[in-house]
Design a protein around this motif. Structure first.
Motif, PDB file in Angstrom:
ATOM      1  N   MET A   1       0.825  -1.207   0.000  1.00 33.18           N
ATOM      2  CA  MET A   1       0.000   0.000   0.000  1.00 33.18           C
ATOM      3  C   MET A   1       0.860   1.258   0.000  1.00 33.18           C
ATOM      4  SD  MET A   1      -3.164  -1.379   2.396  1.00 33.18           S
ATOM      5  CE  MET A   1      -4.039   0.198   2.367  1.00 33.18           C
ATOM      6  N   VAL A   2       1.971   1.211   0.726  1.00 31.94           N
ATOM      7  CA  VAL A   2       2.882   2.362   0.751  1.00 31.94           C
ATOM      8  C   VAL A   2       3.486   2.595  -0.635  1.00 31.94           C
ATOM      9  CG1 VAL A   2       5.107   3.186   1.639  1.00 31.94           C
ATOM     10  CG2 VAL A   2       3.423   2.190   3.211  1.00 31.94           C
ATOM     11  N   LEU A   3       3.996   1.521  -1.248  1.00 31.31           N
ATOM     12  CA  LEU A   3       4.663   1.682  -2.545  1.00 31.31           C
ATOM     13  C   LEU A   3       3.681   2.199  -3.589  1.00 31.31           C
ATOM     14  CD1 LEU A   3       6.991  -1.475  -2.732  1.00 31.31           C
ATOM     15  CD2 LEU A   3       7.595   0.887  -2.164  1.00 31.31           C
ATOM     16  N   ARG A   4       2.446   1.720  -3.532  1.00 34.79           N
ATOM     17  CA  ARG A   4       1.473   2.177  -4.521  1.00 34.79           C
ATOM     18  C   ARG A   4       0.994   3.600  -4.237  1.00 34.79           C
ATOM     19  NH1 ARG A   4      -2.861  -2.314  -6.128  1.00 34.79           N
ATOM     20  NH2 ARG A   4      -3.321  -0.646  -7.620  1.00 34.79           N
ATOM     21  N   ALA A   5       0.836   3.928  -2.968  1.00 35.72           N
ATOM     22  CA  ALA A   5       0.300   5.254  -2.639  1.00 35.72           C
ATOM     23  C   ALA A   5       1.278   6.382  -3.003  1.00 35.72           C
ATOM     24  CB  ALA A   5      -0.053   5.327  -1.154  1.00 35.72           C
ATOM     25  N   TYR A   6       2.571   6.076  -2.947  1.00 36.67           N
ATOM     26  CA  TYR A   6       3.555   7.124  -3.294  1.00 36.67           C
ATOM     27  C   TYR A   6       4.155   6.924  -4.673  1.00 36.67           C
ATOM     28  CZ  TYR A   6       3.163   8.121   1.636  1.00 36.67           C
ATOM     29  OH  TYR A   6       2.658   8.421   2.869  1.00 36.67           O
ATOM     30  N   GLY A   7       4.246   5.670  -5.106  1.00 37.22           N
ATOM     31  CA  GLY A   7       4.938   5.392  -6.358  1.00 37.22           C
ATOM     32  C   GLY A   7       6.440   5.479  -6.149  1.00 37.22           C
ATOM     33  N   ALA A   8       7.183   4.740  -6.954  1.00 37.87           N
ATOM     34  CA  ALA A   8       8.637   4.695  -6.772  1.00 37.87           C
ATOM     35  C   ALA A   8       9.257   6.089  -6.907  1.00 37.87           C
ATOM     36  CB  ALA A   8       9.261   3.726  -7.783  1.00 37.87           C
ATOM     37  N   GLU A   9       8.738   6.873  -7.829  1.00 38.78           N
ATOM     38  CA  GLU A   9       9.307   8.218  -7.998  1.00 38.78           C
ATOM     39  C   GLU A   9       8.966   9.132  -6.828  1.00 38.78           C
ATOM     40  OE1 GLU A   9       8.678  10.013 -11.827  1.00 38.78           O
ATOM     41  OE2 GLU A   9       9.309   8.199 -12.897  1.00 38.78           O
ATOM     42  N   GLY A  10       7.767   8.963  -6.315  1.00 43.73           N
ATOM     43  CA  GLY A  10       7.361   9.758  -5.154  1.00 43.73           C
ATOM     44  C   GLY A  10       8.212   9.430  -3.937  1.00 43.73           C
ATOM     45  N   ILE A  11       8.508   8.161  -3.780  1.00 40.34           N
ATOM     46  CA  ILE A  11       9.362   7.767  -2.650  1.00 40.34           C
ATOM     47  C   ILE A  11      10.775   8.305  -2.835  1.00 40.34           C
ATOM     48  CG2 ILE A  11      10.503   5.737  -1.659  1.00 40.34           C
ATOM     49  CD1 ILE A  11       7.759   4.352  -1.788  1.00 40.34           C
ATOM     50  N   ALA A  12      11.289   8.183  -4.046  1.00 40.19           N
ATOM     51  CA  ALA A  12      12.634   8.688  -4.324  1.00 40.19           C
ATOM     52  C   ALA A  12      12.708  10.194  -4.055  1.00 40.19           C
ATOM     53  CB  ALA A  12      13.024   8.379  -5.769  1.00 40.19           C
ATOM     54  N   ALA A  13      11.666  10.921  -4.447  1.00 33.88           N
ATOM     55  CA  ALA A  13      11.669  12.378  -4.237  1.00 33.88           C
ATOM     56  C   ALA A  13      11.751  12.707  -2.751  1.00 33.88           C
ATOM     57  CB  ALA A  13      10.403  12.982  -4.847  1.00 33.88           C
ATOM     58  N   ARG A  14      11.052  11.937  -1.936  1.00 34.13           N
ATOM     59  CA  ARG A  14      11.053  12.198  -0.491  1.00 34.13           C
ATOM     60  C   ARG A  14      12.426  11.910   0.127  1.00 34.13           C
ATOM     61  NH1 ARG A  14       5.944  11.355  -2.254  1.00 34.13           N
ATOM     62  NH2 ARG A  14       4.251  12.391  -1.124  1.00 34.13           N
ATOM     63  N   LEU A  15      13.038  10.803  -0.291  1.00 33.02           N
ATOM     64  CA  LEU A  15      14.372  10.499   0.257  1.00 33.02           C
ATOM     65  C   LEU A  15      15.386  11.554  -0.191  1.00 33.02           C
ATOM     66  CD1 LEU A  15      13.004   7.827   1.013  1.00 33.02           C
ATOM     67  CD2 LEU A  15      15.132   6.669   0.413  1.00 33.02           C
ATOM     68  N   ARG A  16      15.256  11.977  -1.427  1.00 39.00           N
ATOM     69  CA  ARG A  16      16.143  13.013  -1.949  1.00 39.00           C
ATOM     70  C   ARG A  16      16.024  14.285  -1.106  1.00 39.00           C
ATOM     71  NH1 ARG A  16      14.023  13.078  -6.876  1.00 39.00           N
ATOM     72  NH2 ARG A  16      15.467  11.562  -7.784  1.00 39.00           N
ATOM     73  N   GLU A  17      14.800  14.621  -0.743  1.00 38.76           N
ATOM     74  CA  GLU A  17      14.560  15.804   0.089  1.00 38.76           C
ATOM     75  C   GLU A  17      15.187  15.640   1.476  1.00 38.76           C
ATOM     76  OE1 GLU A  17      13.642  18.716  -0.362  1.00 38.76           O
ATOM     77  OE2 GLU A  17      12.766  19.524   1.484  1.00 38.76           O
ATOM     78  N   HIS A  18      15.100  14.424   2.025  1.00 40.71           N
ATOM     79  CA  HIS A  18      15.718  14.206   3.346  1.00 40.71           C
ATOM     80  C   HIS A  18      17.224  14.419   3.282  1.00 40.71           C
ATOM     81  CE1 HIS A  18      12.093  11.476   4.557  1.00 40.71           C
ATOM     82  NE2 HIS A  18      11.787  12.748   4.510  1.00 40.71           N
ATOM     83  N   VAL A  19      17.820  13.938   2.221  1.00 35.47           N
ATOM     84  CA  VAL A  19      19.262  14.139   2.068  1.00 35.47           C
ATOM     85  C   VAL A  19      19.562  15.634   1.926  1.00 35.47           C
ATOM     86  CG1 VAL A  19      21.291  13.661   0.640  1.00 35.47           C
ATOM     87  CG2 VAL A  19      19.603  11.846   1.065  1.00 35.47           C
ATOM     88  N   ARG A  20      18.729  16.328   1.160  1.00 38.38           N
ATOM     89  CA  ARG A  20      18.931  17.767   0.985  1.00 38.38           C
ATOM     90  C   ARG A  20      18.851  18.499   2.329  1.00 38.38           C
ATOM     91  NH1 ARG A  20      16.756  22.688   0.668  1.00 38.38           N
ATOM     92  NH2 ARG A  20      14.651  22.032   1.243  1.00 38.38           N
ATOM     93  N   LEU A  21      17.869  18.136   3.141  1.00 41.39           N
ATOM     94  CA  LEU A  21      17.730  18.789   4.446  1.00 41.39           C
ATOM     95  C   LEU A  21      18.957  18.530   5.322  1.00 41.39           C
ATOM     96  CD1 LEU A  21      13.971  18.045   5.250  1.00 41.39           C
ATOM     97  CD2 LEU A  21      14.974  20.192   4.414  1.00 41.39           C
ATOM     98  N   ALA A  22      19.465  17.310   5.247  1.00 38.58           N
ATOM     99  CA  ALA A  22      20.657  16.994   6.052  1.00 38.58           C
ATOM    100  C   ALA A  22      21.860  17.790   5.562  1.00 38.58           C
ATOM    101  CB  ALA A  22      20.941  15.493   5.996  1.00 38.58           C
ATOM    102  N   GLN A  23      21.978  17.921   4.252  1.00 39.38           N
ATOM    103  CA  GLN A  23      23.105  18.697   3.709  1.00 39.38           C
ATOM    104  C   GLN A  23      22.957  20.178   4.089  1.00 39.38           C
ATOM    105  OE1 GLN A  23      25.541  16.910   2.479  1.00 39.38           O
ATOM    106  NE2 GLN A  23      24.296  15.044   2.513  1.00 39.38           N
ATOM    107  N   TRP A  24      21.726  20.627   4.110  1.00 36.07           N
ATOM    108  CA  TRP A  24      21.455  22.012   4.530  1.00 36.07           C
ATOM    109  C   TRP A  24      21.957  22.233   5.952  1.00 36.07           C
ATOM    110  CZ3 TRP A  24      18.985  24.552   8.413  1.00 36.07           C
ATOM    111  CH2 TRP A  24      18.591  25.886   8.198  1.00 36.07           C
TER     112      TRP A  24
END
Lengths: 486, 486
Positions: free
Chosen positions: A364-387
């Protein structure tokens, strides 16, 4: 009219179930209403609960009122957007709905026939995750509860692969069985050492290899240790490389380690419980470089893929070895389709016979966000950490203690102009983290790096935004100023 | 407005969460609308699911439609009132609501501080269950996922109690460490043998003691085996007695076994995963007779106390030995309150570091029914089983294959007037169980007793009434008549 021997009235379930859904929706919309770290003292919750069980039924109204008044104040809010401790996680809304359905169905996914959909959805979602992180088809998976168990499976399979009849005859009192040794870095998770203890290798059977300045296993050190141990009569059999260590998220040099394992004929297990998830982001897929050469790998979707705990994905290239290590088939669990080899019975591949239907929530998680949606969120977490890391680096009062390859920042206060000795800095940083956590507005956990007290800011919650990270940065500076009287 | 990096819209969660609550209420009100055993063939569910993950988000409407159309037909309905296989269980409505709250909170109960209420509620509910089954206060508990893990903890603690430094030095290549042996009956659960395999004792390190005519361990046989093994150089260290074996629910003679363990200085572990629950009924408390003398005991509320899987209660009289066996404290998990010994950190007492907040659902179940309400329900399950056993005994075409001390009946068809040899009777009974299960109106599982194919009817679901048992009895007779052409 419910029977006096039956369940509670379905209408009561309906009413309170919907109230709880509403409460969770409200809670997850504003988890920052609560202090992150619970403020209760030891024994405080316990003192409010009767030591003896109730003899008569109580209403759900009464039970849920106690949940609000007694339990909730004793909760540390992992859902708070400023929970930055350990690894920050999210039990996302689609995942929560999956858990609700799983509890409603209450099937045991031990055999294919005890719910074919549970087994086959497990195969499907493990295939999806495998593709998302770029592992080859040769890896077959099984869902376990935690990485502690997944890594235990890995080392058990490695032990079985030795062909020493340990499953049948054990380890002790057999002159033909040498002392076995496995390897991991000094920064590996405690569950690796625990696997060694459980499996009868002992702590001495787990050799910790020194790390380089960036907290990665020294491949040369590994090769030297193996050679030294062989000379001393040990039988090396397994190496655990970590992708995303717990303290700093450092990445062991898997390509070099895989070379050594190939040359020395050792089982290579990759602990990617946290860091392996990041490979779902195309430009971060390199974190699993050479992991296709591993014999087994663990990735925990409950750590960074928004799946409520517990859910650990364990992959192995020789599932038949894993099965040989664990499978026991009592008559009461025989089935025609199992005997015919027409289906997979997941109970054959691990410690536990009883298995929750965990695949559903992840699906349900994978379908609700989609692989690209999940990737975008992880990318944002990395960005926040780099910030945040950039703020630390630019500050005269703080310093970074390790590289930040993922979304966890290791740092400490080291105020400009002060020339405090190391021990004083440790005390200062311990006072700082306690002060920050006591505000209830953010929660960080710590580690020690090169024996120095180090703060960790780990980002992984869906509700964490730049604002929360910035506020925590302000908070750290303010509390530091207060502590050093500037 | 949810952020594009955030969770799904809380209003979507609200709407679909309430739909799911309604669906579960309807489902649990009429689970007999579905065939008990899923009718899908191998690969059928998998074939309907895309082999690659979705790249883009999908709506919960679409996901839940697939749940209905693809997943549900592949579910074997453990909630069906005529599910009589394995051990029949219930994830009751209060327990389901507890799971929902646990998923919403998504805390990790590894350390006290990571949610004090999770730790202290765990202490409280384990105390409640301990009192309900009449165990003394000396037993301290820890919640694990399954009995497989609880029994693994038990045997690991037993191994640690030997004082042979196995935790530190391991088992192999140490002349001072003898071959270790543990004992259980031939009817013990496969998880006991699996614990022996995992711990490096090997299958040879698990000796199975013959049972008497009622499938109980022969205490004399145990004493003889221990003496024989000592003479042969084995080091006996642990006995696992079962209260409620998987095949027949037989009860090993714990009083005599405890005497032997005391005399021989062996760790006594009681596997009461199923049968221990029955001790909550005052007149059945004798099933745990002498278990207060055990070193450890496991009871699984997810088996017979209406708690959704997973939930296993593990009790140990020397928690410090369990802790010594398992505890590892990396710096990143140190806390001031832990160092001060002011709190219990449950991660110290087991395999897994990550721990769900399982206490909550059990607390809700115990309060929603009350101890007397729970006892009444178990009493009724035993009554239904005795009702069925009496029908079998009175029948000319069926016979009982074992005593029925709890709520599971072992029986087979043995039609009057037919003089079929044993093998033919096995075939007949296998055909009978397949025919019954194929109707979708009841589900039974089987075992072998004295090498004869045996049907099991296990009662443990809150929705099972005398009517369901009677209908299943009719169904068995009808299918038998059809098979033997009478």
């Amino acid at each position: 009219m419910p029977s006096s021997y039956g369940d509670i009235d379905p209408e009561v379930f309906r009413t309170h179930g919907k109230q709880i859904v509403d409460w969770i929706a409200d809670y997850l919309s504003h988890p920052e209403r609560y202090p992150v770290l619970s403020r209760v003292g030891p024994g405080e919750v316990r003192a409010k609960l009767p030591p003896a069980p109730p003899s008569q039924p109580e209403t759900l109204d009464a039970i849920l009122a106690d949940f609000q008044q007694i339990i909730l104040p004793g909760i540390t809010h992992w859902n708070h957007p400023a929970f930055f401790g350990y690894f920050s996680i999210t039990g996302s809304m689609p995942g929560i709905l999956g858990e609700l359905l799983t509890a409603g169905l209450n099937v045991n996914a031990m055999l294919w026939r005890t719910s074919p959909a549970a087994t086959e959805l497990e195969e499907i979602v493990l295939g999806w995750l495998r593709q998302m992180v770029g592992l080859p088809e040769a890896f077959e998976g099984v869902i376990t509860d935690t990485a502690s168990v997944s890594s235990l499976l890995a080392v058990t399979a490695a032990r079985e692969a030795l062909g020493l009849k340990i499953r049948e005859e054990g380890l002790a009192g057999r002159p033909e069985v040498p002392r076995l040794r496995m390897y991991c870095s000094e920064q590996a998770h405690s569950s690796i050492e625990k696997a060694g203890i459980i499996l009868g290798l002992g702590r001495a059977g787990v050799r910790q290899i020194p790390v380089d300045a960036e907290f990665r296993m020294q491949a040369d050190g590994l090769a030297d240790a193996i050679a030294e141990d062989r000379r001393a009569g040990w039988r090396p059999f397994c190496v655990v490389a970590t992708v995303g260590t717990t303290s700093t998220t450092s990445i062991d040099p898997v390509p070099a380690i895989a070379d050594i394992c190939a040359r020395e004929n050792l089982w290579l297990h990759v602990d990617g419980a946290y860091g392996g998830n990041l490979a779902v982001v195309p430009e971060f897929r390199y974190v699993l470089a050479s992991c296709e050469r591993a014999d087994s790998i663990v990735i925990n979707p409950h750590k960074w893929l928004f799946t409520p705990i517990d859910f650990s994905a364990f992959y192995v290239r020789q599932p038949e070895v894993l099965k040989r290590a664990f499978s026991l088939l009592p008559e009461y669990l025989r089935t025609a389709e199992g005997d015919a080899g027409a289906v997979k019975n997941y109970m054959d591949y691990g410690v536990q016979l009883g298995r929750r239907f965990r695949a559903l929530k992840f699906w349900m998680v994978l379908r609700a966000y989609g692989a690209e949606g999940i990737a975008a969120r992880l990318r944002e977490h990395v960005r926040l950490a780099q910030w945040f890391a950039a703020r630390v680096d630019a500050s005269r009062n703080f310093e970074r203690m390790a590289p930040t390859p993922m979304s966890t920042v290791c740092f400490r206060a080291n105020p400009a102009g002060s020339s405090q000795p190391g021990g004083d800095l440790d005390q200062l940083n311990e006072a700082l983290i306690n002060a920050v956590n006591a505000t209830g507005r953010a929660f960080l956990s710590h580690t020690k790096l090169n024996d120095r007290f180090t703060l960790r800011l780990a980002i992984g919650n869906l509700r964490t935004t730049e604002q929360h990270v910035a506020q925590t940065w302000e908070l750290l500076q303010a509390e530091l100023s207060r502590l050093i009287g500037q």
